[in-house]
Each structure stands twice: as C-alpha cells, then as structure tokens.
Design an enzyme around this catalytic site. Structure first.
Site, PDB file in Angstrom:
ATOM      1  CB  THR A 102      -0.885   0.024   1.256  1.00  0.00           C
ATOM      2  OG1 THR A 102      -1.713  -1.135   1.260  1.00  0.00           O
ATOM      3  CG2 THR A 102      -1.744   1.281   1.313  1.00  0.00           C
TER       4      THR A 102
ATOM      5  N   GLY B  19      -8.686  -5.087   2.632  1.00  0.00           N
ATOM      6  CA  GLY B  19      -7.600  -5.073   3.604  1.00  0.00           C
ATOM      7  C   GLY B  19      -7.748  -3.934   4.597  1.00  0.00           C
ATOM      8  CG  ASP B  20      -4.173  -2.386   6.408  1.00  0.00           C
ATOM      9  OD1 ASP B  20      -3.837  -3.194   5.527  1.00  0.00           O
ATOM     10  OD2 ASP B  20      -3.506  -1.368   6.673  1.00  0.00           O
TER      11      ASP B  20
ATOM     12  CB  THR C 156       2.432  -0.624   3.739  1.00  0.00           C
ATOM     13  OG1 THR C 156       2.479  -1.482   2.584  1.00  0.00           O
ATOM     14  CG2 THR C 156       3.820  -0.544   4.350  1.00  0.00           C
ATOM     15  N   GLY C 157       1.257  -3.568   4.445  1.00  0.00           N
ATOM     16  CA  GLY C 157       1.557  -4.950   4.808  1.00  0.00           C
ATOM     17  C   GLY C 157       0.341  -5.837   4.669  1.00  0.00           C
TER      18      GLY C 157
END
Length: 314
Positions: A150, A180-181, A201-202
């Site tokens: 991201t 996602g987050d 990010t991840g």
C-alpha cells in the site's frame, strides 16, 4: 514547519512534488492527493492504481482512504473498479456527512455521478502476471497470495494542518470483494492535527487485528516520539500476534507528529520516503533489530540501481 512521509520507494516522485507544494504553502490534503494520484497513474507500480495486480477473477479492485486531521472527516472506497484515481474519490467522500465509506458498485456509481475519470485499470502486463500466477497455482498447488504494498502518506503543512491518505490494489490474487486494512480508519491510517498521524502497509488481515495506526497516534498523544510510538506499537503487537497464532504477516508503519518529527517500525526490510522543511526528499530503508528497535539508513546508489533494474519499483 511542513513535512511528509510515505511508504515505499514508489512514493519518491510523489513526495518530491508534494514537498514543493507544501513549501509553497499548499494545503496538506491537496498535496497528498496529488502525490498519491501520481503513483496511482504509474503502471510500473504493481500494487497501486493503474497496473495494480488483479484478484483471483482477474479484476482490479482498489481500496483508498483519506482523513483530514483538523476535522476527523474520513472518506473511503473499497473494492472499487474502473476508476482512475480512488484517492480522489475518497477525498471527495470525506466531505460527505453520511455515506462516506462506499464499496464495490456503490463506490463506482458515486465516482461516475461526480465526474471522476473512468477507465479499465487492468494493464496487459498485470493481466500477463495474473495468467502466469493462475497457471502456477493450478499446476503446483501454490499459495496464490503475494504483494500488498500500500502507498500511505502522512503530511503536515505550514498552517499546522495534517492529513493522511492511502491507496492500494490489495493482495494479489485475493478473493473478489476482499478488503484489507488500507481503507479502514485506525488500522490503515489515522491522523489528528493536534497530535500527529500514522499509516500502514503490509498484510491487511494481520494489521486489522491491531489497529496500529490509531495506537501509534494514541502513544504520541501520551508523549511518545513518533519513533518510540512506532517501536512500541509494532513490536509489541508483532510479539503478541506471533505468540497467539505462531506467525505474523509482514507489516510496516510510518508516523509524523505535529512538529514534523517522524518515525518508522517494521517486521521486515522496508523502504520509505521523507521530506521536511529541513531535508530534501530522501529514501530510507528500515529493518527491525532483535531488541525491538528499528535501524534506519539512507539507501545507497547500489540499492537504487538494483531497484531500477526491476520492472516494478517499491
């Protein structure tokens, strides 16, 4: 005082442009939007915008979010398709009193209604990679998932206002509709102009379990420096997650406070970009240490050259 910090090497050009705008006194939200649009528009970046890698069905579904640190106004889109700049749609949604987080067809319909550019976001290159991965998965029964870089930014302008933005095509080969987050407040991003902001990010499935962006801002409110807040939030949660699940996905967080001070923590090697009133746009690499600290070094020319040799620049 002004400053901006962003995830990954791919943010360098955007941060360079945004830093000049911030220096000129442009509002931080506008600077961040433009910086992220530049990344979304570049087909070399396989995890954001045009050229982003598709889901299991071969469709590019994008997530993005924007938050105003002065007002707490948030706009988010998730699973949006065929929209050129999701960050701009998210920023527009942040002005809405209701219906400020839209998904799928609803998000796309909003973009069409408000005149945002519509285009097919699947490039030939991304389609080719999807076809290759699909064959590998079917032939070798491999785990299909890969890639979750991201772009996230936190910025401060000369007036003292802060903002944050995120944009991502999410997990490569994800299930249709997977979120996602990145568009989720507190997990993928959070900012308060009186304190500071953070973004992540991840692997979203693990990041969502910790609400780490909010936790970093909370720690900064309690007096932690951005670096101390990142170290405390990231490494404590990584330990707890590993203890309970025997594993923790890759995740990295960046932060900046209202004084333009910044921090980073990560459980993998992670590149990021910073520009402030006191330093020109600079790419750094962060790595975790055994004693729950973070080593941060400027990248070398050799490192940059190696990145240039790859088809994608992270």
């Amino acid at each position: 005082m002004w400053g901006i910090i962003a995830t990954w090497r791919m943010a360098f050009d955007g941060v360079t442009v945004a830093s000049q705008l911030l220096k000129e006194g442009i509002a931080v939200g506008d600077a961040i939007e433009l910086a992220i649009r530049l990344i979304e528009d570049n087909p070399l970046y396989k995890s954001v915008g045009y050229g982003g890698l598709p889901n299991i069905q071969g469709t590019v579904q994008l997530d993005a979010a924007y938050m105003d640190g002065d007002t707490y106004q948030i706009g988010s889109v998730a699973g949006i398709s065929d929209v050129k700049n999701p960050i701009s749609v998210a920023k527009q949604l942040s002005k809405e009193r209701f219906n400020s987080f839209l998904v799928g067809e609803g998000a796309r319909d909003y973009a069409v209604l408000h005149g945002f550019d519509i285009q097919n976001m699947l490039t030939d290159r991304a389609k080719s990679e999807w076809e290759k991965r699909l064959k590998e998965v079917q032939k070798n029964k491999l785990n299909p998932y890969d890639g979750h870089d991201t772009v996230g930014m936190v910025g401060l302008d000369v007036s003292g206002s802060m903002a944050t933005g995120t944009s991502s095509s999410g997990l490569f080969m994800k299930q249709a509709g997977r979120i996602g987050d990145s568009p989720l407040s507190g997990s993928g991003f959070y900012v308060d102009s009186d304190i500071g902001g953070a973004t992540a990010t991840g692997l979203g499935e693990d990041l969502m379990k910790g609400c780490l962006s909010y936790e970093i801002v909370r720690l900064m409110k309690d007096g932690y420096s951005p670096q101390a807040a990142c170290n405390q939030a990231v490494y404590d949660f990584a330990d707890r997650l590993t203890k309970r699940n025997e594993t923790a996905g890759a995740f990295s967080l960046i932060a900046m406070n209202r004084h333009g001070e910044w921090g980073v923590a990560t459980n993998v090697e992670f590149a990021f970009v910073v520009a402030t009133e006191k330093q020109k746009p600079t790419v750094y690499v962060a790595t975790p240490t055994k004693d729950k600290q973070t080593t941060i070094e400027k990248v070398t020319e050799e490192w940059l050259e190696q990145q240039r040799k790859h088809a994608t620049i992270d």
